[in-house]
Scaffold this active site. Structure first.
Site, PDB file in Angstrom:
ATOM      1  N   ASP A  71       0.820  -1.217   0.000  1.00 42.28           N
ATOM      2  CA  ASP A  71       0.000   0.000   0.000  1.00 42.28           C
ATOM      3  C   ASP A  71       0.852   1.265   0.000  1.00 42.28           C
ATOM      4  O   ASP A  71       2.070   1.205   0.172  1.00 42.28           O
ATOM      5  CB  ASP A  71      -0.969   0.001   1.200  1.00 42.28           C
ATOM      6  CG  ASP A  71      -0.347  -0.566   2.475  1.00 42.28           C
ATOM      7  OD1 ASP A  71       0.899  -0.570   2.590  1.00 42.28           O
ATOM      8  OD2 ASP A  71      -1.103  -1.011   3.345  1.00 42.28           O
ATOM      9  N   ASN A 140      -7.965  -2.778  14.030  1.00 45.69           N
ATOM     10  CA  ASN A 140      -9.357  -3.011  13.592  1.00 45.69           C
ATOM     11  C   ASN A 140      -9.466  -4.213  12.645  1.00 45.69           C
ATOM     12  O   ASN A 140     -10.500  -4.422  12.025  1.00 45.69           O
ATOM     13  CB  ASN A 140      -9.919  -1.755  12.907  1.00 45.69           C
ATOM     14  CG  ASN A 140      -9.170  -1.393  11.624  1.00 45.69           C
ATOM     15  OD1 ASN A 140      -8.198  -2.051  11.259  1.00 45.69           O
ATOM     16  ND2 ASN A 140      -9.623  -0.355  10.953  1.00 45.69           N
ATOM     17  N   HIS A 142      -7.643  -4.738   9.880  1.00 50.87           N
ATOM     18  CA  HIS A 142      -7.309  -4.537   8.455  1.00 50.87           C
ATOM     19  C   HIS A 142      -6.021  -5.279   8.080  1.00 50.87           C
ATOM     20  O   HIS A 142      -5.145  -5.491   8.923  1.00 50.87           O
ATOM     21  CB  HIS A 142      -7.249  -3.055   8.069  1.00 50.87           C
ATOM     22  CG  HIS A 142      -6.086  -2.273   8.579  1.00 50.87           C
ATOM     23  ND1 HIS A 142      -6.172  -0.939   8.936  1.00 50.87           N
ATOM     24  CD2 HIS A 142      -4.778  -2.601   8.773  1.00 50.87           C
ATOM     25  CE1 HIS A 142      -4.987  -0.505   9.318  1.00 50.87           C
ATOM     26  NE2 HIS A 142      -4.124  -1.490   9.236  1.00 50.87           N
ATOM     27  N   GLU A 147      -9.787  -1.952   4.963  1.00 48.24           N
ATOM     28  CA  GLU A 147     -10.477  -1.633   6.210  1.00 48.24           C
ATOM     29  C   GLU A 147     -11.719  -2.516   6.347  1.00 48.24           C
ATOM     30  O   GLU A 147     -12.169  -3.121   5.361  1.00 48.24           O
ATOM     31  CB  GLU A 147     -10.877  -0.151   6.187  1.00 48.24           C
ATOM     32  CG  GLU A 147      -9.698   0.806   6.090  1.00 48.24           C
ATOM     33  CD  GLU A 147      -8.893   0.958   7.380  1.00 48.24           C
ATOM     34  OE1 GLU A 147      -8.853   0.012   8.206  1.00 48.24           O
ATOM     35  OE2 GLU A 147      -8.290   2.033   7.559  1.00 48.24           O
TER      36      GLU A 147
HETATM   37  C1  F6R Z   1       1.360  -1.537   6.118  1.00 45.49           C
HETATM   38  C2  F6R Z   1       0.038  -2.151   6.181  1.00 45.49           C
HETATM   39  C3  F6R Z   1      -0.794  -2.142   7.426  1.00 45.49           C
HETATM   40  C4  F6R Z   1       0.007  -2.442   8.692  1.00 45.49           C
HETATM   41  C5  F6R Z   1      -0.896  -2.405   9.918  1.00 45.49           C
HETATM   42  C6  F6R Z   1      -0.099  -2.615  11.200  1.00 45.49           C
HETATM   43  O1  F6R Z   1       1.931  -1.685   4.848  1.00 45.49           O
HETATM   44  O2  F6R Z   1      -0.383  -2.645   5.191  1.00 45.49           O
HETATM   45  O3  F6R Z   1      -1.828  -3.085   7.287  1.00 45.49           O
HETATM   46  O4  F6R Z   1       0.593  -3.713   8.566  1.00 45.49           O
HETATM   47  O5  F6R Z   1      -1.550  -1.180   9.982  1.00 45.49           O
HETATM   48  O6  F6R Z   1       0.795  -1.565  11.376  1.00 45.49           O
HETATM   49  P1  F6R Z   1       1.922  -1.633  12.482  1.00 45.49           P
HETATM   50  O7  F6R Z   1       2.833  -2.745  12.123  1.00 45.49           O
HETATM   51  O8  F6R Z   1       2.620  -0.301  12.408  1.00 45.49           O
HETATM   52  O9  F6R Z   1       1.246  -1.869  13.789  1.00 45.49           O
END
Ligand code: F6R
Length: 247
Positions: A71, A140, A142, A147
């Site tokens: 992403d 959440n 995702h 989301e």
């Molecule tokens: C990042 C991504 C997100 C993160 C998720 C957890 O490329 O796709 O899904 O993996 O938000 O983020 P952290 O590891 O910072 O807790």
């Protein structure tokens, strides 16, 4: 349908990183031109640091590896400190021998977002699909920026970030109004086409999302729950992230 997620519950975040590196290094040994799917955020940071060490000290080469990321924020160019291109250069891609032209990220500055998303799906197909996708998970539920509400067959697209995600991301920006409200993300369906999946989660803030993903009903209320239907998906968890699991 049976839940196929394989769980490894490890002592702490360092042990999670070591286990992740073992899987990634084995993938690269097995197939030196592997297509690796990569995540950003805090979860994979220690893993990337250890991969860089293996490259520098133990000769693990990424010279033929191809990479695609999950992403990117809308409106941030690759030089912006909080862009995921910048993150990847800093933590991994700029520190190993992967060829820049073999590293693919969505372009958050694309003029035509729909065309950018279509081209990304086409790129992944042209690479022959992803061998191993590394994932994190949002509090959440995702995966990438899919989301809650994201469908199992969703594909790469521009998505409105949830308030919970904007709030979590705001820790990295100096001003609240700088935090992007939209992002480009591969879809749940894109992730599901990867041959293997490896999800990393550490810390108690992830425990609720992990329980919902592993033991909850499969559905868009928790996009990570769709991983129960993937044939080769492993979750590497520390004890804190696994704390709400009953099995
Ligand atoms: C990042 C991504 C997100 C993160 C998720 C957890 O490329 O796709 O899904 O993996 O938000 O983020 P952290 O590891 O910072 O807790």
């Amino acid at each position: 349908m049976a839940n196929k997620i394989k769980l490894q519950i490890l002592e702490d975040a360092q042990a999670v990183a070591r286990a992740a590196v073992a899987v990634l290094a084995e993938q690269v040994h097995q197939r030196p031109d592997a297509v690796l799917g990569l995540a950003t955020g805090s979860s994979p940071e220690a893993t990337y640091a250890e991969l860089v060490r293996l490259y520098r000290e133990e000769g693990l080469s990424f010279a033929r590896v191809r990479s695609v990321n999950l992403d990117e924020y809308e409106g941030l160019d690759g030089d912006h400190e909080q862009s995921y291109r910048h993150y990847m250069q800093k933590h991994l891609l700029g520190a190993i021998d992967i060829r820049p032209w073999n590293t693919f990220l969505l372009d958050g500055m694309a003029v035509d977002m729909a065309a950018e998303c279509r081209a990304y799906e086409e790129r992944i197909r042209a690479l022959g699909g992803v061998d191993l996708f590394l994932l994190g998970i949002g509090t959440n539920g995702h995966i990438a920026f899919n989301e809650p509400g994201s469908a199992v067959d969703s594909r790469t697209r521009l998505i409105e970030l949830s308030e919970a995600t904007i709030e979590a991301n705001s820790r990295l920006f100096t001003r609240a109004d700088e935090v992007p409200r939209r992002a480009l993300t591969v879809g749940v369906g894109t992730i599901m086409t990867s041959r293997r999946l490896l999800l990393l989660a550490t810390g108690e803030s992830k425990a609720g999302a992990i329980a919902a993903a592993v033991e909850g009903n499969v559905g868009a209320q928790c996009p990570a729950s769709f991983l129960q239907q993937h044939a080769d998906c492993t979750f590497l968890l520390d004890k804190a992230a696994a704390a709400h699991l009953s099995r």
